[in-house]
Write an enzyme that holds these catalytic residues in place. Structure first.
Site, short mmCIF file in Angstrom:
data_model
loop_
_atom_site.label_atom_id
_atom_site.label_comp_id
_atom_site.label_asym_id
_atom_site.label_seq_id
_atom_site.Cartn_x
_atom_site.Cartn_y
_atom_site.Cartn_z
N SER A 448 -5.17 -9.43 3.82
CA SER A 448 -4.94 -10.34 4.94
C SER A 448 -5.24 -9.66 6.26
CB SER A 448 -3.50 -10.84 4.92
OG SER A 448 -2.59 -9.77 5.03
N TYR A 527 12.50 -8.67 4.79
CA TYR A 527 12.90 -7.46 5.52
C TYR A 527 12.81 -7.78 7.01
CZ TYR A 527 7.90 -6.92 6.36
OH TYR A 527 6.60 -7.14 6.74
N HIS A 657 -2.87 -3.95 -6.13
CA HIS A 657 -2.15 -3.32 -5.02
C HIS A 657 -0.65 -3.34 -5.29
CE1 HIS A 657 -0.75 -2.24 -1.07
NE2 HIS A 657 -0.07 -3.36 -0.99
N GLU A 679 1.31 1.89 -1.55
CA GLU A 679 1.95 2.26 -0.28
C GLU A 679 2.20 3.76 -0.26
OE1 GLU A 679 5.33 3.71 1.79
OE2 GLU A 679 5.63 3.01 -0.26
N HIS A 707 3.79 -2.54 8.66
CA HIS A 707 4.98 -3.22 9.13
C HIS A 707 5.42 -2.69 10.49
CE1 HIS A 707 5.14 -3.77 4.72
NE2 HIS A 707 5.47 -5.00 5.08
#
Length: 769
Positions: A448, A527, A657, A679, A707
């Site tokens: 994205s 979150y 992913h 990650e 993030h």
């Protein structure tokens, strides 16, 4: 008499008031006082709602502006020096720890540049909620920073509402944490004796404020615990039990059975225990043995993790079993866990099919469920509620919206051939090298790109019918072209179409899969200020028509570079939905896998030769304990992924992913994906890289935290890559961000990706010499 209790309530507000206020504060559009007022209003509304529903035991300190575990880190001064040195206001320190902070001196109250990354964020047990992992060091000094639990208790008291404050317990707080990068030899649990005095201090403050009882959550009791962690419960609660002037403690666990850890809590000097009998009803006889003669049993019987209506008859029978053993004065009817994991109010849903809506219960409705069960077992007449419930519960199994014989037959026909690629990875790799001829350190993104205000406005217009399908498609195509041109400009190797047409990575596909239902306002916090609307699996699942082919083909037509088709994997579609509770999750995963297999095959047939099927929830779905259930899950979860991806040719490259989980390379290896990205940006332990050194297929380590709004410099990227290359082979190393970029702004996205690509090219030149 039997009492009713709620373990926690959603803090987001019925219309996402908290998200809007928090992001407005981050963007400088409101003051801190305005932010705090929104929080205070949400808390007051939540307490009044529970009081008016007739709940006896109402929680406080279940509110947070970001994360309840992070709140405790701030409260107890577990603030690494890299944050503390800036001397920021407490709320800004909290946000800096949660999401990072990059601010020039001209924008900073301290008069100096602020540049700090976020702490590690991981999944809260097997949920899709993320908590900020406590990070301890040898220099950690526990002390109280303020008195948030007391302040919020007093807020409720001023409204005439007596609450039960909630705290994460000391053993869970330490065991769920980690050692900081400069203190890797530190075992967090060794800090228990130093931590307990601050618990005593805050509990005494609560008692002085008028709190008669507190809920202390120790969810790690549902994990496989080493002996030293089990022993820590005796150490911690024996000390608390010897203190005078503390409120009564209800020790709460949830998300599974505590039976393997019964010795850890047997004989603890607490007022009572809460257990989750939704997830683990079979533990009753065993856990009952540790409830002392004067202790309370809180029966978690209303599901805090799912949205299906409670079966009042079945639940009342269970509670009556507890009453028969302990008496009415020693039994509490409660939610299984905090209602944080459920949407706020079903009454906000105006478009749901009326039949389906009758099967659902959101947080507000669960208040009434707890109260109704409590009344029923107490002898209060609730016959009308019982009669209505008794009619609805069995009607699900007969609904034509639920059952699809064709889907059930297709699942029955699954065999091993369906989940096996045509050739092993080495053969596929040779074919893919010939097909793509990628350079060393190939660069890509996870999928994205920023979901701008303009994208959201036009999507909303399309949903409301104020623009036509043709106008919306033209807008989406313009956004796709913009993303493609940008990626070409910075010379990424494998492109994506940016996903401007997608609202959420599960919802988007769920809306096109038969067997799903969707909400308009069923938001749940994932979150910080990131909320999702989990779709609801209501019946057998199938794909009526292609879901993503059109956009992928259009993107590929704009460029000579390879464009990835982007899909969400079967386990993630399952785990990030509210699943059915009348069919096992393996069956639901296989149904999703078959639907996605059809999509993968259609993408390949349309000329898309790189297809990414994301499975970030793979680790999340892992049963919390070792044993047969976990072993079986690792087999069927991997098989579901392979069913979805194994129908392609050798030269079609399958990517996947994973993010924000502690991953096991063996679980990833079982997927047999050609390229996997994980990650990594907030991982400090070089041993984590070594775990993947022998992973046979190719791997991308996420190099920056998507993030966080901060932009890593070119030198920072080069340093990260250099450190990885000390352990991981260059020929298998892909370069990418941690996750998708939908929550970021365009300027920071451009800067971060430009720096990332430049760093990859630097090492490409160095290694190709």
């Amino acid at each position: 008499m039997v009492k009713s209790a709620i373990l926690g309530f959603p803090r987001i507000g019925p219309n996402r008031e908290l998200k809007k206020a928090t992001e407005a504060y981050w963007n400088g559009k409101i003051t801190v006082d305005e932010l705090f007022k929104v929080g205070k209003d949400i808390r007051a509304a939540n307490w009044k709602l529970q009081r008016d529903a007739g709940v006896d035991i109402i929680p406080s300190n279940d509110f947070s502006f970001y994360d309840q575990v992070l709140d405790l880190e701030l409260l107890f001064n577990v603030i690494p020096d890299r944050y503390a040195k800036y001397d920021l206001p407490p709320i800004d320190t909290l946000f800096a720890m949660g999401r990072g902070l990059q601010r020039k001196a001209t924008e900073s109250e301290t008069g100096i540049d602020v540049d700090v990354t976020a702490l590690e964020m991981v999944k809260w047990f097997d949920s899709n909620y993320h908590y900020v992992r406590p990070t301890f060091s040898h220099s950690t000094t526990f002390k109280l920073n303020g008195q948030k639990p007391v302040d919020e208790f007093l807020e409720a008291k001023e409204l005439g509402i007596q609450t039960r404050p909630v705290l994460l317990g000391p053993v869970s707080f330490l065991h769920l944490g980690k050692s900081d990068k400069d203190s890797l030899d530190l075992e967090p649990l060794s800090l228990l004796e130093k931590l307990l005095p601050v618990y005593v201090e805050i509990l005494k403050k609560l008692s002085s404020a008028g709190a008669t009882e507190v809920q202390i959550d120790e969810p790690v009791l549902v994990l496989d615990l080493p002996q030293q962690v089990q022993d820590a419960f005796k150490t911690a609660y024996t000390k608390l039990g010897k203190e005078t002037g503390l409120p009564n403690i209800t020790l709460a666990s949830y998300f599974g059975t505590v039976t393997p850890n019964l010795n850890a809590i047997d004989g603890l000097p607490v007022a009572g225990f809460h257990f989750d009998f939704v997830r683990a009803p079979d533990q009753f006889e065993q856990v009952a043995t540790v409830v002392g003669d004067n202790q309370i049993l809180s029966v978690g019987i209303v599901d805090g993790r799912n949205i299906w209506k409670n079966d009042f008859t079945k639940s009342s029978e269970f509670v009556n079993k507890a009453i028969a053993k302990f008496g009415k004065d020693r039994v509490v009817v409660a939610t299984s866990a905090s209602l944080l994991h459920t949407p706020v109010d079903l009454e906000n849903e105006k478009k749901l099919d009326s039949e389906l809506k009758g099967y659902f219960s959101f947080a507000t409705q669960k208040l009434n469920e707890v109260v109704t069960i409590t009344k029923n077992v107490s002898g209060v007449d609730v016959s009308s509620e019982l009669s209505e419930n008794a009619t609805l519960i069995p009607s699900r199994s007969k609904s034509t919206l639920i059952n699809d014989p064709a889907v059930q037959a297709r699942v029955t026909a699954i065999d091993s051939k369906l989940s096996t690629r045509a050739a092993p990875f080495a053969t596929r790799l040779a074919a893919q090298k010939k097909k793509f001829n990628f350079p060393l350190f190939p660069t890509t993104t996870i999928g994205s790109f920023p979901q701008t205000k303009d994208i959201r406005i036009n999507r909303n217009k399309f949903v409301k019918g104020t623009i036509t399908a043709e106008e919306y498609e033209q807008f989406i195509n313009t956004e796709i072209e913009k993303v493609i041109r940008f990626q070409e400009e910075i010379d990424l190797d494998v492109l994506v179409h940016g996903e401007p047409e997608r609202n959420d990575m599960v919802q988007y596909f769920g809306e096109q899969i038969k067997g799903y239902a969707f909400t308009s306002n069923g938001w749940v916090q994932s979150y910080g200020s990131r909320y999702v609307r989990p779709p609801i699996i209501v019946g057998d699942l199938s794909r009526p028509k292609p879901m993503s082919v059109k956009e992928s083909v259009y993107a590929q037509s704009l460029t000579k570079k390879a464009v990835k088709g982007m899909l969400t994997g079967p386990i993630t579609c399952l785990r990030w939905s509210f699943p059915r509770d009348d069919v096992d999750q393996k069956t639901q995963a296989y149904q999703l896998a078959l639907a996605l297999r059809d999509e993968v095959n259609d993408l390949e047939a349309a000329g898309i030769k790189i297809i990414q099927v994301d499975e970030p929830a793979l680790r999340e779905g892992l049963p919390l304990r070792e044993g047969d259930e976990r072993a079986a899950y690792t087999v069927w979860a991997a098989e579901a992924f392979r069913i979805a991806t194994s129908g392609v040719e050798n030269d079609t490259q399958i990517h996947s992913h994973f993010c924000y989980s502690d991953l096991d390379p063996n679980h990833i290896k079982a997927l047999d994906a050609d390229v996997v990205s994980i990650e990594f940006s907030k991982k400090d332990d070089v041993n984590y890289i070594a775990e993947f050194r022998d992973y046979p297929n190719h791997l991308g380590f996420g190099l920056f935290d998507i993030h966080s709004p901060r932009v890593p410099s070119l030198e920072e990227f080069k340093t990260k890559i250099e450190n990885i290359l000390k352990t991981y082979p260059a020929e298998k190393f892909w370069v990418n961000p941690d996750c998708g970029l939908k929550t970021r702004g365009w300027e920071e996205t451009k800067s971060s990706l430009t720096n990332m690509t430049a760093a990859a090219k630097f090492y490409r030149a160095k290694y190709e010499k």
